[in-house]
Design an enzyme around this catalytic site. Structure first.
Site, PDB file in Angstrom:
ATOM      1  N   ARG A  21      19.168  19.414   0.707  1.00  0.00           N
ATOM      2  CA  ARG A  21      19.620  18.302  -0.133  1.00  0.00           C
ATOM      3  C   ARG A  21      19.106  16.971   0.401  1.00  0.00           C
ATOM      4  O   ARG A  21      18.680  16.114  -0.368  1.00  0.00           O
ATOM      5  CB  ARG A  21      21.150  18.271  -0.237  1.00  0.00           C
ATOM      6  N   ASN A  40      25.143  21.438  -3.321  1.00  0.00           N
ATOM      7  CA  ASN A  40      25.275  22.846  -2.945  1.00  0.00           C
ATOM      8  C   ASN A  40      26.233  23.529  -3.899  1.00  0.00           C
ATOM      9  O   ASN A  40      27.326  23.018  -4.167  1.00  0.00           O
ATOM     10  CB  ASN A  40      25.814  22.990  -1.521  1.00  0.00           C
TER      11      ASN A  40
END
Length: 93
Positions: A21, A40
């Site tokens: 990320r 996520n």
């Protein structure tokens, strides 16, 4: 037709716990002109939502498909739509 687009991608593989990320956000900021987020998911995938020019969204998508990502990407599924707005920058969620 507007040059702006919304790209939502679901990235599967070993993409959690490897900085995926963070690197996605860094690449979105480097490309420039993109807003959205990387998140996520409970099933082990990462969801990426990017809004901006269609060209820049494609650049981020190309990076998601590349060998330059952290971890291991086994596949990417994406959908395209019109931008919805409401994002302030590119966030890690």
């Amino acid at each position: 037709m507007s040059d702006d687009a919304r790209m939502t991608a679901w990235v599967r593989g070993r993409v959690q716990g490897v900085g995926f990320r963070w690197f996605t956000r860094a690449n979105a900021l480097e490309i420039g002109g993109l807003v959205g987020f990387a998140l996520n998911l409970d099933d082990g995938r990462v969801q990426v939502v990017a809004e901006g020019s269609r060209e820049n969204c494609h650049r981020l998508l190309d990076w998601l498909h590349s060998d330059d990502t952290p971890g291991r990407v086994d596949g990417v599924t994406e959908i395209w739509d019109t931008p919805r707005g409401g994002y302030d920058g590119f966030a890690i969620r």
